[in-house]
Write an enzyme that holds these catalytic residues in place. Sequence first.
Site, PDB file in Angstrom:
ATOM      1  N   LYS A   5       0.844  -1.199   0.000  1.00 30.15           N
ATOM      2  CA  LYS A   5       0.000   0.000   0.000  1.00 30.15           C
ATOM      3  C   LYS A   5       0.881   1.253   0.000  1.00 30.15           C
ATOM      4  CE  LYS A   5      -3.860  -2.394   2.145  1.00 30.15           C
ATOM      5  NZ  LYS A   5      -4.542  -2.828   3.372  1.00 30.15           N
ATOM      6  N   GLN A  10      -4.733  -1.463   9.725  1.00 31.14           N
ATOM      7  CA  GLN A  10      -4.613  -2.756   9.040  1.00 31.14           C
ATOM      8  C   GLN A  10      -5.246  -3.863   9.899  1.00 31.14           C
ATOM      9  OE1 GLN A  10      -3.352  -3.239   5.903  1.00 31.14           O
ATOM     10  NE2 GLN A  10      -3.826  -5.411   6.061  1.00 31.14           N
ATOM     11  N   ASP A  33     -11.135   3.517   4.809  1.00 28.63           N
ATOM     12  CA  ASP A  33     -11.640   2.183   4.457  1.00 28.63           C
ATOM     13  C   ASP A  33     -13.150   2.070   4.684  1.00 28.63           C
ATOM     14  OD1 ASP A  33     -11.197  -0.224   3.280  1.00 28.63           O
ATOM     15  OD2 ASP A  33     -10.200  -1.166   4.983  1.00 28.63           O
TER      16      ASP A  33
END
Length: 284
Positions: A50, A94, A119
């Site tokens: 990422k 994460q 997200d």
Amino acid sequence: MAKIIDGKETAQQIKAELQKKISTISGRKPGLAVIIVGDDKASHYYVGSKQKACAEVGIESFKTELGSQTSKEELVQVIKGYNADEKVDGILLQLPLPDALRPSTQEIIDTILADKDVDGLTTVNLGKLVSKAPDAIEPCTPKGCMELLKRYGINPSGKKALVLGRSILVGKPISLLLNNANATVTMAHSRTENIEAELKEADIIVAAIGQAEFINGSSIKEDAVVIDVGINAIERGGKRVIVGDVEFVSAENRASFITPVPGGVGPMTVAMLLQNTFELFQKH
Ligand code: NAP
């Protein structure tokens, strides 16, 4: 034979589009903060890719690595620091968190400011998906699946869509996005009786269960569209290989479109993370 939905190529196109837009920005560039807790190898690999993708398109990335013994309070302090940091447009925690923190996952995610929730997993943003709010931030993997359908000219409207899996990360939000796009959605899970019957009926199948090659091509409707989200490491011929939740070779023979694993949904998740960071930057 099915047409292959090339997520790698599509993600490259999206990154090139973003890179072009970001290169015209003078002054502060979009910023993404990634927080990783613990020493899960796969998670560290994903975070690395990422950050690499951020650098490719001109997004500034920040990273905080915390040990597996980190307490909830310590983690929330780090999140609050990024909430207050004007250089940061998006905050990604994460997942999965280490075992001790896992039961508090949603509570911790909910400390991310809703307008930095890159997200789309805070309760606020998930609620916005339910209410079809125009400013909802869509979770990256489901958004990536929808973008693939769009770019390959597949309109879910009026189609029967079967989503296998009901996690907050993938199954539930993709079901909502398909519903918002006017598909008739069935969400199946480990307690669903007779998944075979559901598979035979579905025009669009999204598999997100984490069970290697669980769905055989012989089970699906002819000309179905198959979006395989699963990432499963297995041993084959003495080698470690990555396969999806769908048995690719048999499904390729019956489907009209299919995503490969790897090279399908995976790269799109990263591309949508960059896209969401850019959209949040524009809002800020
Ligand atoms: P998860 O949280 O473990 O959820 C799995 C879901 O599948 C659950 O809802 C579970 O049902 C259901 N399930 C498990 N076994 C089943 C079976 N035999 N039949 C029907 N349903 C079954 O997993 P996740 O985070 O959603 O991830 C799913 C898969 O997608 C994993 O392979 C993961 O690695 C992959 N993934 C890929 C990406 C990407 O970028 N490509 C991103 C995220 C995840 P219950 O709710 O009843 O337990």
